[in-house]
Design an enzyme around this catalytic site. Structure first.
Site, PDB file in Angstrom:
ATOM      1  N   ARG A 143      -3.620  10.773   4.667  1.00  0.00           N
ATOM      2  CA  ARG A 143      -2.453  11.644   4.737  1.00  0.00           C
ATOM      3  C   ARG A 143      -1.553  11.537   3.504  1.00  0.00           C
ATOM      4  NH1 ARG A 143       1.102  14.520   8.091  1.00  0.00           N
ATOM      5  NH2 ARG A 143       3.262  14.036   7.657  1.00  0.00           N
ATOM      6  N   LYS A 168       0.841  -1.202   0.000  1.00  0.00           N
ATOM      7  CA  LYS A 168       0.000   0.000   0.000  1.00  0.00           C
ATOM      8  C   LYS A 168       0.876   1.252   0.000  1.00  0.00           C
ATOM      9  CE  LYS A 168      -1.701   1.709   4.053  1.00  0.00           C
ATOM     10  NZ  LYS A 168      -1.463   3.150   4.236  1.00  0.00           N
ATOM     11  N   ASP A 178       4.472   0.380  12.072  1.00  0.00           N
ATOM     12  CA  ASP A 178       3.249  -0.181  11.498  1.00  0.00           C
ATOM     13  C   ASP A 178       3.028  -1.651  11.884  1.00  0.00           C
ATOM     14  OD1 ASP A 178       2.638   2.220  10.350  1.00  0.00           O
ATOM     15  OD2 ASP A 178       3.125   1.659   8.296  1.00  0.00           O
ATOM     16  N   PRO A 226       2.583  16.561  11.560  1.00  0.00           N
ATOM     17  CA  PRO A 226       2.674  17.839  10.854  1.00  0.00           C
ATOM     18  C   PRO A 226       3.406  17.691   9.517  1.00  0.00           C
ATOM     19  CG  PRO A 226       4.264  17.768  12.634  1.00  0.00           C
ATOM     20  CD  PRO A 226       3.512  16.478  12.694  1.00  0.00           C
ATOM     21  N   MET A 227       3.533  18.805   8.814  1.00  0.00           N
ATOM     22  CA  MET A 227       4.121  18.782   7.463  1.00  0.00           C
ATOM     23  C   MET A 227       5.427  19.581   7.388  1.00  0.00           C
ATOM     24  SD  MET A 227       2.375  17.234   4.974  1.00  0.00           S
ATOM     25  CE  MET A 227       2.705  18.210   3.492  1.00  0.00           C
ATOM     26  N   ASP A 228       5.971  19.987   8.554  1.00  0.00           N
ATOM     27  CA  ASP A 228       7.097  20.924   8.533  1.00  0.00           C
ATOM     28  C   ASP A 228       8.308  20.395   7.760  1.00  0.00           C
ATOM     29  OD1 ASP A 228       7.172  19.135  10.882  1.00  0.00           O
ATOM     30  OD2 ASP A 228       9.102  20.084  11.238  1.00  0.00           O
ATOM     31  N   ILE A 247       7.919   6.564  16.980  1.00  0.00           N
ATOM     32  CA  ILE A 247       7.638   7.284  15.730  1.00  0.00           C
ATOM     33  C   ILE A 247       6.388   8.159  15.869  1.00  0.00           C
ATOM     34  CG2 ILE A 247       7.254   7.045  13.228  1.00  0.00           C
ATOM     35  CD1 ILE A 247       9.963   5.962  14.082  1.00  0.00           C
ATOM     36  N   ARG A 280      -8.735   0.053   4.320  1.00  0.00           N
ATOM     37  CA  ARG A 280      -7.774   0.984   3.743  1.00  0.00           C
ATOM     38  C   ARG A 280      -6.450   0.273   3.476  1.00  0.00           C
ATOM     39  NH1 ARG A 280      -6.341   5.485   7.443  1.00  0.00           N
ATOM     40  NH2 ARG A 280      -4.849   5.623   5.758  1.00  0.00           N
TER      41      ARG A 280
HETATM   42  C1  UD1 Z   1       4.637   6.672   6.379  1.00  0.00           C
HETATM   43  C2  UD1 Z   1       3.686   5.518   6.193  1.00  0.00           C
HETATM   44  C3  UD1 Z   1       3.077   5.097   7.521  1.00  0.00           C
HETATM   45  C4  UD1 Z   1       4.190   4.814   8.529  1.00  0.00           C
HETATM   46  C5  UD1 Z   1       5.153   5.989   8.621  1.00  0.00           C
HETATM   47  C6  UD1 Z   1       6.358   5.699   9.518  1.00  0.00           C
HETATM   48  C7  UD1 Z   1       2.851   5.929   3.954  1.00  0.00           C
HETATM   49  C8  UD1 Z   1       1.700   6.266   3.081  1.00  0.00           C
HETATM   50  N1  UD1 Z   1       2.635   5.925   5.275  1.00  0.00           N
HETATM   51  O1  UD1 Z   1       3.862   7.768   6.861  1.00  0.00           O
HETATM   52  O2  UD1 Z   1       2.297   3.922   7.307  1.00  0.00           O
HETATM   53  O3  UD1 Z   1       3.619   4.592   9.800  1.00  0.00           O
HETATM   54  O4  UD1 Z   1       5.648   6.307   7.310  1.00  0.00           O
HETATM   55  O5  UD1 Z   1       7.027   4.570   9.093  1.00  0.00           O
HETATM   56  O6  UD1 Z   1       3.924   5.610   3.465  1.00  0.00           O
HETATM   57  N2  UD1 Z   1       6.675  14.257  10.950  1.00  0.00           N
HETATM   58  C9  UD1 Z   1       6.827  15.588  11.303  1.00  0.00           C
HETATM   59  N3  UD1 Z   1       6.859  16.538  10.305  1.00  0.00           N
HETATM   60  C10 UD1 Z   1       6.720  16.196   8.990  1.00  0.00           C
HETATM   61  C11 UD1 Z   1       6.563  14.828   8.638  1.00  0.00           C
HETATM   62  C12 UD1 Z   1       6.532  13.892   9.641  1.00  0.00           C
HETATM   63  O7  UD1 Z   1       6.965  15.918  12.477  1.00  0.00           O
HETATM   64  O8  UD1 Z   1       6.761  17.094   8.124  1.00  0.00           O
HETATM   65  C13 UD1 Z   1       6.640  13.247  12.027  1.00  0.00           C
HETATM   66  C14 UD1 Z   1       5.285  12.561  12.091  1.00  0.00           C
HETATM   67  O9  UD1 Z   1       4.391  13.297  12.890  1.00  0.00           O
HETATM   68  C15 UD1 Z   1       5.641  11.239  12.710  1.00  0.00           C
HETATM   69  C16 UD1 Z   1       7.035  10.940  12.160  1.00  0.00           C
HETATM   70  O10 UD1 Z   1       7.542  12.196  11.707  1.00  0.00           O
HETATM   71  O11 UD1 Z   1       5.696  11.330  14.108  1.00  0.00           O
HETATM   72  C17 UD1 Z   1       7.078   9.945  11.029  1.00  0.00           C
HETATM   73  O12 UD1 Z   1       6.358  10.437   9.935  1.00  0.00           O
HETATM   74  P1  UD1 Z   1       6.678  10.060   8.425  1.00  0.00           P
HETATM   75  O13 UD1 Z   1       7.897   9.205   8.347  1.00  0.00           O
HETATM   76  O14 UD1 Z   1       6.633  11.305   7.618  1.00  0.00           O
HETATM   77  O15 UD1 Z   1       5.415   9.158   8.086  1.00  0.00           O
HETATM   78  P2  UD1 Z   1       4.454   9.260   6.855  1.00  0.00           P
HETATM   79  O16 UD1 Z   1       5.234   9.456   5.606  1.00  0.00           O
HETATM   80  O17 UD1 Z   1       3.317  10.155   7.146  1.00  0.00           O
END
Ligand code: UD1
Length: 422
Positions: A94, A22, A308, A124-126, A330, A400
């Site tokens: 997301r 996925k 996951d 967040p998206m920072d 995480i 999903r």
């Molecule tokens: C992806 C996976 C999700 C998995 C995660 C961690 C997909 C579609 N989803 O999610 O199943 O659980 O990786 O292995 O591939 N963070 C920030 N700022 C940001 C981006 C992330 O603080 O701009 C934080 C998030 O809140 C979280 C951590 O970083 O605590 C990990 O997030 P990230 O690795 O970005 O996960 P996703 O890509 O959303």
């Protein structure tokens, strides 16, 4: 809303085919936005998240054709009509944010709603924003939308990530393929889904080196062409079903399973007394003794133990001999399955990001509520070991991320049925 009823106590035997990932497919589909030539994905999983990404891409003008019941997806973005990813679609998932990088690269602009998805933390998206700004994008947050422009196009740059975010690495990787000059992503995520994405982009003419390590180098090219790419095996579905015979008893062969995708997880299973062996077709899993043993788990970015699989591992440890400590590093709010497992007789204490699980000999069936994708499946796994009937309510999250869970587990002997909701 549908629910799933599991009656525990049946040992399992047989084979389960593991689908395409996925999380890989959700990153590969937006790649279509980078080219006006067709992209075909094979071995795609049939999941509602894939339908959500299809709707999002269609709203941007991409033609998406599902073939072979959804196992093959043909995408063409020759006539892009919009660069706006609307809240109505993005809130469902997301991973919708993965259109941001490709849109910026191809159209030099994008308006993307802030994302939704599982309620497992702030997410967040920072990191995405800082990284795309490093490539020359200007990004403002207004009315719940990210408004991004790259005047004159993106420029290659050094992009250090403060954390190895999977989504941010994917967004920058895609964006940098069409940027002018060289991009170096530092502290890049190393997940197999990133490697799969890089391989697909390379097939389309992108120049990428270092995927699967912490430093990825991308030399921008003028254009990408079409390609056909097979989606990598879903290591999370694989790990989930590896736990089924440990919890329920018996032996299962996971077709398409690869040890390199689940090495850290398999190491923990070995310590818990589980035999995992490679076969010609995949992985064979069975418990060595009568009951698994307690093990401690810390979730980490790949190649560490995946977040996951934390909920599913907890379901198994609820029935193990001894006390296990699970540390979630995480996501900050990812123990919502714990109170539900406790309704089934599990002994769990949660303090912040740490859960202490004291294994019990037998769980009891109970009505429980699915709160997020991986939590849902952990409750089904627990149900396989429980005495009596477990009713898992609100299973839409499950659809999903898992193809026909009741058919796959039913085929290896589990007593499991879906009850359609009203
Ligand atoms: C992806 C996976 C999700 C998995 C995660 C961690 C997909 C579609 N989803 O999610 O199943 O659980 O990786 O292995 O591939 N963070 C920030 N700022 C940001 C981006 C992330 O603080 O701009 C934080 C998030 O809140 C979280 C951590 O970083 O605590 C990990 O997030 P990230 O690795 O970005 O996960 P996703 O890509 O959303």
């Amino acid at each position: 809303m549908d629910s799933i009823i599991v009656t525990g106590g049946q040992p399992l035997s047989g084979q389960i085919s593991i689908a395409g990932a996925k999380n890989a497919a959700l990153a590969l589909m937006p790649v279509t936005l980078l080219t006006d030539e067709p992209l075909t994905l094979t071995n795609a999983p049939r999941l509602s998240d894939i339908k959500t990404m299809t709707l999002l891409l269609e709203s941007l003008g991409t033609e998406v054709t599902a073939m072979q019941g959804g196992k093959v997806i043909a995408l063409s973005s020759h006539g892009l009509t919009s660069t706006r990813a609307d809240y109505d679609i993005v809130r469902k998932m997301r991973a919708s944010n993965l259109v941001l990088g490709p849109l910026l690269a191809r159209a030099h602009q994008a308006v993307v709603s802030l994302p939704g998805g599982c309620a497992i933390g702030a997410r967040p998206m920072d990191i995405h924003i800082t990284a795309l700004e490093a490539l020359g994008a200007e990004i403002d947050l207004r009315d719940g939308y990210l408004h991004a422009v790259a005047r004159g196009g993106l420029r290659g740059a050094r992009v250090p990530l403060r954390f190895a975010s999977v989504g941010a690495t994917e967004n920058v990787l895609m964006a940098a393929t069409l940027a002018r000059g060289t991009t170096v992503i530092e502290n890049a995520a190393r997940e197999p889904e990133i490697v799969d994405l890089a391989q697909c982009l390379r097939r389309m003419g992108a120049q990428i080196e270092g995927e699967g390590t912490s430093t990825i180098t991308i030399e921008g090219v003028d254009r990408l062409h079409g390609a056909t790419h097979s989606v990598v095996t879903d290591r999370i579905e694989l790990g989930t079903y590896m736990l089924a015979p440990v919890i329920a008893g018996g032996e299962i062969e996971l077709l398409g399973g690869r040890m390199d995708l689940v090495a850290a997880f398999a190491e923990k299973l070995d310590a818990a007394g589980v035999s995992v062996t490679e076969t010609a077709k995949g992985l064979l899993v069975r418990l060595r003794g009568d009951r698994p043993r307690a093990v401690d788990v810390v979730t980490e970015p790949f190649p560490g133990f995946p977040t996951d699989l934390q909920a599913q591992m907890m379901a198994m440890l609820c029935c193990a001999e001894g006390v296990s400590v699970l540390e979630e590093r995480i996501f900050e709010n990812r123990f919502m399955h714990a109170p539900e497992l406790m309704r089934m007789g599990a002994q769990i204490e949660v303090h912040g990001g740490t859960a202490t699980v004291t294994g019990v000999e037998r769980l009891r069936g109970a009505p429980v509520m699915a709160t997020d994708l991986r939590a849902s499946v952990s409750l089904i796994l627990a149900g396989l070991a429980a005495e009596g009937e477990t009713q898992v309510n609100r299973v839409y999250h499950l659809d999903r991320g898992y193809e026909h869970v009741e058919d796959k587990l039913g085929a290896v002997g589990a007593r499991i049925a879906r009850v359609p909701g009203s």
